[in-house]
Design an enzyme around this catalytic site. Structure first.
Site, PDB file in Angstrom:
ATOM      1  N   ASP A  30       0.869  -1.147   0.003  1.00  0.00           N
ATOM      2  CA  ASP A  30       0.021  -0.026  -0.098  1.00  0.00           C
ATOM      3  C   ASP A  30       0.828   1.119   0.011  1.00  0.00           C
ATOM      4  O   ASP A  30       2.164   1.368   0.174  1.00  0.00           O
ATOM      5  CB  ASP A  30      -0.961   0.095   1.274  1.00  0.00           C
ATOM      6  CG  ASP A  30      -2.223   0.922   0.903  1.00  0.00           C
ATOM      7  OD1 ASP A  30      -2.128   1.573  -0.295  1.00  0.00           O
ATOM      8  OD2 ASP A  30      -3.157   1.007   1.674  1.00  0.00           O
TER       9      ASP A  30
HETATM   10  C1  BGC Z   1      -5.106   3.423   0.329  1.00  0.00           C
HETATM   11  C2  BGC Z   1      -5.351   2.528  -0.588  1.00  0.00           C
HETATM   12  C3  BGC Z   1      -5.428   2.798  -2.290  1.00  0.00           C
HETATM   13  C4  BGC Z   1      -3.855   3.433  -2.226  1.00  0.00           C
HETATM   14  C5  BGC Z   1      -3.471   4.101  -3.484  1.00  0.00           C
HETATM   15  C6  BGC Z   1      -3.705   4.011   0.090  1.00  0.00           C
HETATM   16  O1  BGC Z   1      -3.814   5.243   0.699  1.00  0.00           O
HETATM   17  O2  BGC Z   1      -4.975   2.741   1.660  1.00  0.00           O
HETATM   18  O3  BGC Z   1      -6.521   1.780  -0.413  1.00  0.00           O
HETATM   19  O4  BGC Z   1      -5.548   1.978  -2.987  1.00  0.00           O
HETATM   20  O5  BGC Z   1      -3.787   4.607  -1.320  1.00  0.00           O
HETATM   21  O6  BGC Z   1      -4.652   5.285  -3.734  1.00  0.00           O
END
Ligand code: BGC
Length: 721
Positions: free
Chosen positions: A267
């Site tokens: 993530d």
């Molecule tokens: C979130 C994810 C997301 C990613 C990309 C992160 O902060 O936890 O769910 O897919 O950002 O945008």
């Protein structure tokens, strides 16, 4: 691993080129005015050279057919081996046509419509140049303080698994290589992100492995069984080790045990964050732990880029590990057909035609109708078309009904409640609109205008709730009531003594004190998406009969949290009728039960259940027990009922929940019509994780419960031998 990709690409790549494949660049790198296909982002800030970045493997958050095509073209001109970029983004509940939030979709109990919503989201995203969506989010949730409950379909592993499959099939279709209108699905957040302590985002998760496997993992597994191509790690620790560096979770459970051969992505910055967690001394150690654990793509940070070369050189990382990661990424590119057609579905002309089309919006409207849940109704709803209605509240005329994760959606293009009610009422003068309050503030002028609007009305409809940024990522709350200003508005309106209906816009179960007790009717709209207002107007006026059912419990108060239906009994359960015994498991200042249980939802008609029968009182290995029940529409309108079947294993080697959803079916019934609903219970549905983590069933007695929610049920029993 595919050998031809190894021979064609990997064996010719320098170590730097391989490591660059593992890098994902975010949108700001392409934001410069002028030639926006050029990489212009904060390279220096990240401490990297543009040559390295030019070989990056994927991009996050860049969409729009023309832009994607320009970036891809420039990339390929600069790429020595001609390896195309993967374009990824969070298409969570729609691209431009925004569907209700996933928690609302969960309340539809309708996997077909969920699949359709994902297929439409994919079609719009693919034509705009995207290849992968960071969805579905499959974290089981039990804590409404956590803002990200809105991204989940709820608290039940079975229901979540049903939706997991539906979403993946909708996003990916049957053949990603041929079908340009689909995108690859990235399951997230692996694993158990929803169990953050105290509901505080990114906080510690500490579960027994049995809990993890029995409740939290099934939905991710269901998505992978349905063919999801990617997995995203979660921010939290799992048994003390950040998921992004957790070998047991990623190489053990995900890859070795489940056989997942697709791409794993961290993530956002979660590799680097291992340092703040206290799981790595520095960024280098974080990179080491992530690659060991099996993370292929480093989202957004340059931990891999900066440290893997040295880690390989000193022998701490075998280059074969990097080759594996690169191959998985190339495999996905191949599966998406990018080597043959790097522009894939991107099509500026088609984009104009189909994105936010009338057909797509109709589907969003339908799902919003099916996702809203009627929580209370004492004779106020449906509204009569001739009534004078005062529509009051900060959501009466608001476009903020898309919810979190609708980055390409436009609040300006939303069907608002005010307009939709006015056009349905025919005579626009019958619906008077006033703001009444802001989300957090109420002024004397607003109160006065609300009182004036209400004075001339037969019925008051209050549209209240949370602003969309009060849920979603980083949107944890300790107080899950409506903001005080809106509670004051409700009290003010209640004081007028007129029929009062409340429509709620929110991304989590709320503590409804001051709402449920005050209003004559409550309709839970969640964040209903682009066509939300139109769907709600139809529901309020009874053109559509509400049929949503909660997929999460609504607590009586935040002090009960977590409160969920599939809990264990204690050794001192609370008796039906209290006998004054202090020493039982209860609160002295609140009920044990949630205000509204899992599966709950009303209709403008009523359903009665009778004649629950089992084909046998004994279940043997290969002979399922057939369950029959008669469901009758006893009201005066046609409606849809969701018939839910729960089981309880009365005694197990480890204790079993008081109820577990095992099956459900929806049925449309005309007034007076009845249907015989039939379910089969098989031995495999009785299996669970034992203390040694093996999965099997135990002979003994089981209760069968069937009803319209998890509380109000008919009961029968059988024995497994
Ligand atoms: C979130 C994810 C997301 C990613 C990309 C992160 O902060 O936890 O769910 O897919 O950002 O945008």
């Amino acid at each position: 691993m595919s050998e031809h990709l190894y021979h064609k690409y990997v064996q010719h790549m320098t170590l730097e080129e391989k490591i660059a494949q593992l890098l994902q660049l975010a949108a700001p790198f392409y934001d410069e005015p002028g030639d926006d296909s050029e990489i212009t982002g904060p390279l220096e800030e990240l401490g990297i050279g543009s040559d390295t970045v030019r070989n990056a493997g994927s991009v996050l958050g860049v969409a729009g057919a023309e832009k994607v095509m320009a970036v891809q073209k420039k990339h390929l001109e600069n790429s020595r081996l001609g390896i195309p970029l993967l374009f990824m983004a969070d298409i969570v509940h729609g691209f431009k046509t925004i569907f209700p939030i996933p928690l609302a979709i969960g309340s539809s109990w309708n996997p077909e419509l969920a699949e359709q919503s994902a297929a439409i989201a994919a079609r719009e995203a693919a034509v705009s140049g995207l290849h992968v969506t960071f969805a579905p989010m499959l974290d089981l949730v039990r804590d409404p303080r956590w803002g990200r409950v809105m991204e989940s379909t709820g608290e039940d592993p079975y229901l979540n698994s049903v939706f997991a499959k539906a979403f993946v099939e909708g996003f990916q279709g049957k053949n990603l290589t041929q079908d340009m209108s689909r995108v690859a699905a990235c399951v997230k957040h692996f694993a158990a992100y929803g169990a953050a302590e105290g509901g505080r985002d990114y906080n510690t998760v500490d579960l027994s492995e049995r809990q993890l496997r029995e409740y939290y993992l099934p939905a991710y597994k269901a998505a992978l069984d349905a063919g999801a191509e990617m997995v995203m790690t979660s921010f939290n620790v799992v048994d003390g080790i950040p998921a992004t560096g957790n070998r047991k979770l990623l190489r053990g459970i995900l890859r070795a045990e489940w056989g997942f051969d697709g791409v794993v992505i961290s993530d956002w910055a979660s590799i680097k964050e291992m340092v703040a967690h206290g799981a790595a001394e520095d960024d280098k150690e974080a990179a080491l732990k992530a690659i060991w654990a099996g993370v292929d793509i480093d989202m957004m940070t340059v931990s891999y880029l900066n440290h893997l070369p040295e880690l390989v050189e000193v022998g701490l990382v075998d280059e074969a590990l990097i080759d594996e990661a690169v191959l998985r990424i190339l495999q996905l590119k191949e599966k998406l057909g990018l080597f043959e057609n790097p522009m894939r579905g991107a099509d500026p002309a088609l984009e104009k035609e189909i994105v936010f089309s009338a057909e797509h919006r109709r589907a969003a409207r339908k799902l919003a109708e099916k996702s809203s849940v009627l929580l209370k109704n004492e004779g106020v709803l449906p509204l009569n078309i001739e009534q004078r209605v005062a529509l009051i509240g900060p959501f009466a005329d608001s476009g903020d009904i898309l919810g979190w994760w609708s980055w390409t959606g436009s609040k300006e293009q939303v069907a608002k409640l005010s307009g939709a009610m006015r056009s349905l009422a025919g005579n626009a003068g019958l619906v008077t609109v006033a703001e009444g309050s802001g989300i957090h503030t109420i002024t004397a002028v607003q109160k006065e205008a609300a009182l004036k609007a209400a004075a001339a009305a037969d019925v008051i409809v209050l549209a209240v709730g949370e602003a969309s940024e009060m849920s979603g990522e980083g949107g944890s709350r300790t107080n899950i009531k409506l903001p005080d200003a809106q509670l004051e508005l409700i009290r003010l309106m209640k004081g007028l003594g007129k029929p009062l209906a409340v429509v709620l816009f929110n991304g989590r179960p709320l503590d409804l004190h001051g709402v449920y007790d005050q209003a004559d009717a409550v309709l839970e709209a969640w964040f209903p998406g682009s066509e939300g207002g139109a769907a709600l107007a139809d529901l309020l006026y009874g053109k559509v009969n509400p049929s949503g059912r909660l997929s999460v419990s609504f607590p009586d108060s935040v002090g009960q949290v977590p409160v969920y239906y599939n809990a264990f009994s204690t050794g001192r359960p609370k008796p039906q009728v209290e006998d004054g015994n202090r020493y039982i498991s209860k609160y002295i200042d609140a009920p044990n039960e949630p205000l509204l249980p899992f599966g709950f939802g009303l209709s403008y008609t009523s359903f009665t259940y009778e004649g629950l029968t089992l084909s046998s009182g004994i279940l043997k290995d290969d002979q399922p027990v057939e369950v029959k029940v008669k469901v009758i529409n006893t009201g005066s309108l046609a409606g849809t009922e969701t018939v839910q079947l729960y089981l309880r294993d009365r005694s197990g080697e480890v204790v079993r929940p008081v109820k577990e959803l095992k099956a459900f079916k929806q049925v449309d019934l005309a007034p007076g019509e009845s249907a015989e609903m039939i379910f089969a219970i098989e031995e495999r549905q009785l299996r669970y994780h034992h203390s040694d983590l093996t999965v099997s069933s135990d002979p003994g007695w089981f209760d069968v419960y069937v009803g319209g929610n998890s509380r109000d049920v008919l009961a029968a029993e059988f024995r497994l031998i």
